[in-house]
Design a protein around this motif. Structure first.
Motif, PDB file in Angstrom:
ATOM      1  N   LEU A  74      -6.308  -0.156   8.061  1.00 25.62           N
ATOM      2  CA  LEU A  74      -5.867  -1.545   8.192  1.00 25.62           C
ATOM      3  C   LEU A  74      -7.062  -2.491   8.197  1.00 25.62           C
ATOM      4  CD1 LEU A  74      -3.617  -3.624   8.710  1.00 25.62           C
ATOM      5  CD2 LEU A  74      -3.864  -3.141  11.160  1.00 25.62           C
ATOM      6  N   ALA A  75      -8.117  -2.120   8.916  1.00 27.15           N
ATOM      7  CA  ALA A  75      -9.310  -2.969   8.990  1.00 27.15           C
ATOM      8  C   ALA A  75      -9.998  -3.067   7.633  1.00 27.15           C
ATOM      9  CB  ALA A  75     -10.272  -2.406  10.037  1.00 27.15           C
ATOM     10  N   ILE A  76     -10.084  -1.948   6.931  1.00 25.87           N
ATOM     11  CA  ILE A  76     -10.702  -1.969   5.598  1.00 25.87           C
ATOM     12  C   ILE A  76      -9.915  -2.882   4.666  1.00 25.87           C
ATOM     13  CG2 ILE A  76     -11.161  -0.565   3.552  1.00 25.87           C
ATOM     14  CD1 ILE A  76     -11.757   1.765   5.546  1.00 25.87           C
ATOM     15  N   HIS A  77      -8.590  -2.767   4.732  1.00 25.72           N
ATOM     16  CA  HIS A  77      -7.731  -3.593   3.865  1.00 25.72           C
ATOM     17  C   HIS A  77      -7.883  -5.072   4.195  1.00 25.72           C
ATOM     18  CE1 HIS A  77      -4.283  -4.859   1.512  1.00 25.72           C
ATOM     19  NE2 HIS A  77      -3.755  -5.397   2.594  1.00 25.72           N
ATOM     20  N   LYS A  78      -7.953  -5.396   5.481  1.00 28.48           N
ATOM     21  CA  LYS A  78      -7.977  -6.809   5.877  1.00 28.48           C
ATOM     22  C   LYS A  78      -9.343  -7.443   5.661  1.00 28.48           C
ATOM     23  CE  LYS A  78      -7.033 -10.075   9.585  1.00 28.48           C
ATOM     24  NZ  LYS A  78      -6.224 -10.928   8.698  1.00 28.48           N
ATOM     25  N   PHE A  79     -10.403  -6.733   6.011  1.00 29.84           N
ATOM     26  CA  PHE A  79     -11.720  -7.362   6.029  1.00 29.84           C
ATOM     27  C   PHE A  79     -12.576  -7.064   4.793  1.00 29.84           C
ATOM     28  CE2 PHE A  79     -10.888  -6.891  10.727  1.00 29.84           C
ATOM     29  CZ  PHE A  79     -10.645  -8.237  10.944  1.00 29.84           C
ATOM     30  N   ALA A  80     -12.400  -5.902   4.190  1.00 37.07           N
ATOM     31  CA  ALA A  80     -13.270  -5.532   3.068  1.00 37.07           C
ATOM     32  C   ALA A  80     -12.626  -5.764   1.715  1.00 37.07           C
ATOM     33  CB  ALA A  80     -13.700  -4.075   3.194  1.00 37.07           C
ATOM     34  N   GLY A  81     -11.364  -6.143   1.705  1.00 39.38           N
ATOM     35  CA  GLY A  81     -10.696  -6.383   0.434  1.00 39.38           C
ATOM     36  C   GLY A  81      -9.442  -5.540   0.306  1.00 39.38           C
ATOM     37  N   PRO A  82      -8.562  -5.910  -0.585  1.00 37.89           N
ATOM     38  CA  PRO A  82      -7.288  -5.199  -0.719  1.00 37.89           C
ATOM     39  C   PRO A  82      -7.497  -3.711  -1.008  1.00 37.89           C
ATOM     40  CG  PRO A  82      -7.282  -7.235  -1.994  1.00 37.89           C
ATOM     41  CD  PRO A  82      -8.691  -7.020  -1.535  1.00 37.89           C
ATOM     42  N   MET A  83      -6.704  -2.891  -0.316  1.00 39.48           N
ATOM     43  CA  MET A  83      -6.717  -1.450  -0.538  1.00 39.48           C
ATOM     44  C   MET A  83      -5.386  -1.070  -1.188  1.00 39.48           C
ATOM     45  SD  MET A  83      -7.426   1.579   2.253  1.00 39.48           S
ATOM     46  CE  MET A  83      -5.818   1.486   3.043  1.00 39.48           C
ATOM     47  N   GLU A  84      -5.440  -0.300  -2.237  1.00 42.75           N
ATOM     48  CA  GLU A  84      -4.235   0.060  -2.957  1.00 42.75           C
ATOM     49  C   GLU A  84      -3.284   0.841  -2.045  1.00 42.75           C
ATOM     50  OE1 GLU A  84      -2.937   2.182  -7.188  1.00 42.75           O
ATOM     51  OE2 GLU A  84      -5.043   2.088  -6.580  1.00 42.75           O
TER      52      GLU A  84
END
Length: 233
Positions: free
Chosen positions: A192-202
């Motif tokens: 969730l953190a990667i998706h929110k802060f580092a960019g969209p995650m597929e």
């Protein structure tokens, strides 16, 4: 096993699985079902897990009270995060309180930090993920995010401490459920953190929720089943 016991044992996990599947499909991008269903089935799934927890742990009132409180706070967080931007901070605070409840609950089974290496292990994991995302975290969110990460990693570590201290004892299977739950929670929140802060995650919604609800189910499973279920199994 009698039919009266077997039906709820099978029905509740099945209902939870169906509810989770509908929620994931409705909240995926692009949605595979009407998005409005996500606003119903996301909190419903956590409610079903809370109901599962309410039926367990009658002989462990302190542990049960804290884990149920954590699930209730998680329900509040789930509802808040239905609005990802406006609800992020309220959701973060709700899950922070949930993790504190879980930590306190696990501490009723074994003293805090009874086994130290899980704290080192999850500390390294948390520092690695947070360090890789730090530049992308807005300044106003950095303090609450750090506090949240400490609570999350501490929760998982204390669950593992309970498990490792109980190896070979009667409650080891329940402690193992807690440890798996804590681990899956860390995995879910990291994605969730990667998706929110580092960019969209597929397929972010799928991966986050598909690890989040099993985490909650595992934590609830650390409560002992009713005697009627154990005898009938």
């Amino acid at each position: 096993m009698t039919a009266s016991v077997a039906k709820p044992q099978v029905a509740l996990p099945l209902l939870t699985l169906i509810s989770a599947t509908v929620a994931i499909l409705a909240l995926s991008q692009p949605p595979q079902l009407p998005q409005g269903l996500g606003f119903v089935f996301k909190p419903l799934t956590t409610l079903l897990i809370l109901f599962y927890a309410l039926r367990r742990g009658s002989d462990q009132p302190r542990l049960a009270r804290w884990l149920r409180a954590g699930l209730l706070c998680s329900l509040v967080g789930d509802i808040a995060l239905l609005w990802p931007e406006q609800g992020f901070l309220p959701g973060l605070v709700s899950f922070l309180v949930a993790h504190v409840c879980y930590v306190v609950g696990f501490c009723t089974q074994v003293r805090a930090g009874a086994v130290r290496w899980p704290f080192l292990m999850f500390g390294v994991i948390a520092a690695t993920v947070l360090g890789s995302l730090w530049a992308h975290v807005p300044a106003e969110l950095r303090a609450p995010v750090v506090v949240y990460v400490l609570a999350l990693s501490g929760m998982a570590a204390q669950a593992w401490a309970w498990w490792r201290r109980r190896v070979g004892q009667a409650d080891e299977p329940r402690a193992r459920w807690a440890a798996w739950g804590g681990t899956l929670f860390v995995l879910s929140d990291a994605m969730l953190a990667i998706h929110k802060f580092a960019g969209p995650m597929e397929m972010a919604s799928f991966w986050v929720l598909a690890s989040y609800w099993p985490a909650q189910w595992c934590i609830a499973s650390s409560l002992r089943a009713p005697a009627s279920m154990r005898m009938a199994a």
